[in-house]
Write a protein that holds these residues in place. Structure first.
Motif, PDB file in Angstrom:
ATOM      1  N   GLY A 226      61.356 -48.802  26.697  1.00 37.58           N
ATOM      2  CA  GLY A 226      60.130 -48.248  26.038  1.00 37.58           C
ATOM      3  C   GLY A 226      58.799 -48.214  27.055  1.00 37.58           C
ATOM      4  N   ARG A 227      59.226 -47.977  28.596  1.00 37.97           N
ATOM      5  CA  ARG A 227      58.280 -47.955  29.367  1.00 37.97           C
ATOM      6  C   ARG A 227      57.049 -46.893  29.122  1.00 37.97           C
ATOM      7  NH1 ARG A 227      62.352 -47.885  34.771  1.00 37.97           N
ATOM      8  NH2 ARG A 227      63.370 -49.760  34.410  1.00 37.97           N
ATOM      9  N   ASP A 228      55.733 -47.431  29.236  1.00 35.09           N
ATOM     10  CA  ASP A 228      54.723 -46.628  29.368  1.00 35.09           C
ATOM     11  C   ASP A 228      54.451 -46.037  30.735  1.00 35.09           C
ATOM     12  OD1 ASP A 228      53.028 -48.503  30.512  1.00 35.09           O
ATOM     13  OD2 ASP A 228      52.321 -49.312  28.460  1.00 35.09           O
ATOM     14  N   GLY A 229      53.124 -45.416  30.791  1.00 34.00           N
ATOM     15  CA  GLY A 229      52.782 -44.835  31.811  1.00 34.00           C
ATOM     16  C   GLY A 229      52.150 -45.504  33.221  1.00 34.00           C
ATOM     17  N   SER A 230      51.986 -46.946  32.528  1.00 32.13           N
ATOM     18  CA  SER A 230      51.424 -47.886  33.620  1.00 32.13           C
ATOM     19  C   SER A 230      52.585 -48.773  34.098  1.00 32.13           C
ATOM     20  CB  SER A 230      50.489 -48.772  33.147  1.00 32.13           C
ATOM     21  OG  SER A 230      51.212 -49.689  31.921  1.00 32.13           O
ATOM     22  N   TYR A 231      53.835 -48.517  33.851  1.00 30.27           N
ATOM     23  CA  TYR A 231      54.822 -49.293  34.285  1.00 30.27           C
ATOM     24  C   TYR A 231      54.874 -49.524  35.722  1.00 30.27           C
ATOM     25  CZ  TYR A 231      59.603 -51.019  35.200  1.00 30.27           C
ATOM     26  OH  TYR A 231      60.723 -51.760  35.688  1.00 30.27           O
ATOM     27  N   ASN A 232      54.996 -48.288  36.584  1.00 30.73           N
ATOM     28  CA  ASN A 232      55.364 -48.445  38.134  1.00 30.73           C
ATOM     29  C   ASN A 232      54.187 -48.939  38.747  1.00 30.73           C
ATOM     30  OD1 ASN A 232      57.836 -47.323  38.041  1.00 30.73           O
ATOM     31  ND2 ASN A 232      57.233 -45.217  37.776  1.00 30.73           N
ATOM     32  N   LEU A 233      52.993 -48.543  38.409  1.00 29.22           N
ATOM     33  CA  LEU A 233      51.658 -49.314  38.590  1.00 29.22           C
ATOM     34  C   LEU A 233      51.651 -50.531  38.689  1.00 29.22           C
ATOM     35  CD1 LEU A 233      49.000 -48.811  40.221  1.00 29.22           C
ATOM     36  CD2 LEU A 233      47.984 -48.414  38.109  1.00 29.22           C
ATOM     37  N   LYS A 234      51.933 -51.196  37.282  1.00 28.35           N
ATOM     38  CA  LYS A 234      51.947 -52.640  37.217  1.00 28.35           C
ATOM     39  C   LYS A 234      52.905 -53.365  38.057  1.00 28.35           C
ATOM     40  CE  LYS A 234      49.730 -52.562  32.646  1.00 28.35           C
ATOM     41  NZ  LYS A 234      49.711 -52.370  31.370  1.00 28.35           N
ATOM     42  N   LYS A 235      54.122 -52.768  38.154  1.00 31.17           N
ATOM     43  CA  LYS A 235      55.194 -53.200  39.023  1.00 31.17           C
ATOM     44  C   LYS A 235      54.696 -53.441  40.565  1.00 31.17           C
ATOM     45  CE  LYS A 235      59.900 -52.841  40.433  1.00 31.17           C
ATOM     46  NZ  LYS A 235      61.224 -52.117  40.273  1.00 31.17           N
ATOM     47  N   GLN A 236      54.136 -52.403  40.888  1.00 34.27           N
ATOM     48  CA  GLN A 236      53.696 -52.363  42.417  1.00 34.27           C
ATOM     49  C   GLN A 236      52.516 -53.416  42.514  1.00 34.27           C
ATOM     50  OE1 GLN A 236      55.146 -51.130  45.113  1.00 34.27           O
ATOM     51  NE2 GLN A 236      56.553 -50.599  43.588  1.00 34.27           N
ATOM     52  N   LYS A 237      51.656 -53.624  41.442  1.00 35.17           N
ATOM     53  CA  LYS A 237      50.639 -54.448  41.644  1.00 35.17           C
ATOM     54  C   LYS A 237      51.316 -55.824  41.716  1.00 35.17           C
ATOM     55  CE  LYS A 237      46.378 -56.080  39.383  1.00 35.17           C
ATOM     56  NZ  LYS A 237      45.413 -55.672  38.078  1.00 35.17           N
ATOM     57  N   ARG A 238      52.034 -56.252  40.682  1.00 45.17           N
ATOM     58  CA  ARG A 238      52.765 -57.588  40.667  1.00 45.17           C
ATOM     59  C   ARG A 238      53.418 -58.130  41.767  1.00 45.17           C
ATOM     60  NH1 ARG A 238      55.625 -56.572  36.623  1.00 45.17           N
ATOM     61  NH2 ARG A 238      57.738 -56.162  37.878  1.00 45.17           N
ATOM     62  N   MET A 239      54.022 -57.068  42.536  1.00 43.02           N
ATOM     63  CA  MET A 239      54.946 -57.569  43.743  1.00 43.02           C
ATOM     64  C   MET A 239      53.676 -57.590  44.789  1.00 43.02           C
ATOM     65  SD  MET A 239      58.148 -54.884  43.240  1.00 43.02           S
ATOM     66  CE  MET A 239      58.824 -55.176  44.996  1.00 43.02           C
ATOM     67  N   LEU A 240      52.759 -56.766  44.942  1.00 43.21           N
ATOM     68  CA  LEU A 240      51.738 -57.114  45.925  1.00 43.21           C
ATOM     69  C   LEU A 240      50.984 -58.538  45.714  1.00 43.21           C
ATOM     70  CD1 LEU A 240      50.309 -53.543  46.091  1.00 43.21           C
ATOM     71  CD2 LEU A 240      51.606 -54.584  47.939  1.00 43.21           C
ATOM     72  N   GLN A 241      50.698 -58.747  44.680  1.00 42.46           N
ATOM     73  CA  GLN A 241      49.915 -60.218  44.377  1.00 42.46           C
ATOM     74  C   GLN A 241      51.005 -61.324  44.700  1.00 42.46           C
ATOM     75  OE1 GLN A 241      49.244 -59.668  40.187  1.00 42.46           O
ATOM     76  NE2 GLN A 241      47.062 -58.917  40.450  1.00 42.46           N
ATOM     77  N   ASP A 242      52.294 -61.290  44.376  1.00 46.13           N
ATOM     78  CA  ASP A 242      53.353 -62.224  44.685  1.00 46.13           C
ATOM     79  C   ASP A 242      53.185 -62.292  46.230  1.00 46.13           C
ATOM     80  OD1 ASP A 242      53.495 -62.734  42.078  1.00 46.13           O
ATOM     81  OD2 ASP A 242      55.542 -61.793  41.819  1.00 46.13           O
ATOM     82  N   LYS A 243      53.596 -61.075  46.790  1.00 51.16           N
ATOM     83  CA  LYS A 243      53.812 -61.168  48.434  1.00 51.16           C
ATOM     84  C   LYS A 243      52.297 -61.675  48.935  1.00 51.16           C
ATOM     85  CE  LYS A 243      57.358 -57.644  48.837  1.00 51.16           C
ATOM     86  NZ  LYS A 243      57.267 -56.268  49.067  1.00 51.16           N
ATOM     87  N   ALA A 244      51.335 -61.487  48.442  1.00 49.62           N
ATOM     88  CA  ALA A 244      50.036 -62.071  49.107  1.00 49.62           C
ATOM     89  C   ALA A 244      49.821 -63.377  48.930  1.00 49.62           C
ATOM     90  CB  ALA A 244      48.843 -61.491  48.400  1.00 49.62           C
TER      91      ALA A 244
END
Length: 254
Positions: A226-244
């Motif tokens: 049941g992914r909403d429209g923010s799913y891909n953006l939140k995934k990319q944000k999370r990965m960038l935060q973890d990599k930072a």
């Protein structure tokens, strides 16, 4: 030094248990079977430790009930470990394929970790798919033990320290993401994850009895989530935060 091994296996998944047992016996490796938490068929509201509102805020979707079951299976392994006097715990999922290097590499790795308490680590991933933002610690039988500042996502094979298990119990609830994503986020932020490369555990490549798959249920996973429209953006944000966070730890520990 005392090291335990737990194998997570769902009741009724007899073929998986048979395959895993055969592999472990071939390497003369003692283990204890842990009955996996079966979340299938349960409503999300039945899980008292699950926060759906925060999960949707974090991920842009809800968790599958089976993902919560997988999370709780790992959580109960940490709890059971802390009830013992063991120094370390190896946790294996039954969808795993062991390399011939498993026993010699893991034995030497845990001996090294026991002899070097200054490393101050929580969790070792022995099933990493990739090695990124890492710093080598030592070489073991043509494998490398390394600081996994960007902690690998795959959770098929893990080694816990007592301190790591204690911290997981403290900070692992409420449940707001799948357990492998929690490990990546938590350990990338605190810099206390390690890895072994090449991996000594890999996926068997069979359908998950706990999670269910497109082939077994004829349902696309993204439709179940049941992914909403923010799913891909939140995934990319999370990965960038973890990599930072990983880059920061890597830079500070040069």
């Amino acid at each position: 030094m005392k090291v335990l091994t737990y194998l997570i296996n769902l009741d009724g998944s007899d073929k998986r248990l048979e395959r895993s047992t055969e592999q472990l016996q071939q390497q003369n490796w003692d283990f204890e079977r842990i009955s996996a938490y079966d979340g299938r068929g349960k409503a999300l509201s039945e899980f008292v430790d699950y926060d759906d509102e925060q999960t949707r805020s974090n991920l842009g979707r809800s968790l599958l009930n089976s993902e919560i079951g997988c999370y709780l299976s790992h959580y109960q392994c940490a709890q059971k470990f802390l009830e013992t006097d063991a120094d370390m715990l190896i946790v294996l999922e039954d969808d795993m394929k062991m390399s011939s290097a498993f026993a010699p590499v893991v034995k030497e790795a845990v001996s090294y970790l026991y002899a070097h308490p200054e490393l101050d680590w929580y969790l070792v991933n022995i099933a990493a798919k990739k090695k990124k933002l890492a710093k080598d610690i030592t070489t073991i039988n043509e494998h490398t033990l390394w600081h996994a500042y960007y902690f690998p996502i795959r959770g098929l094979g893990l080694i816990w320290s007592r301190k790591g298990a204690e911290e997981f119990i403290k900070h692992g609830k409420p449940i707001t993401m799948p357990v492998d994503i929690f490990f990546q986020r938590w350990l990338s932020q605190n810099g206390k994850g390690l890895g072994v490369w090449p991996a000594v555990i890999s996926p068997m490549g069979i359908d998950s009895d706990i999670l269910g798959t497109q082939s077994s249920q004829n349902i696309q996973r993204k439709d179940k989530e049941g992914r909403d429209g923010s799913y891909n953006l939140k995934k990319q944000k999370r990965m960038l935060q973890d990599k930072a966070a990983a880059v920061k730890h890597l830079y500070l520990n040069k």
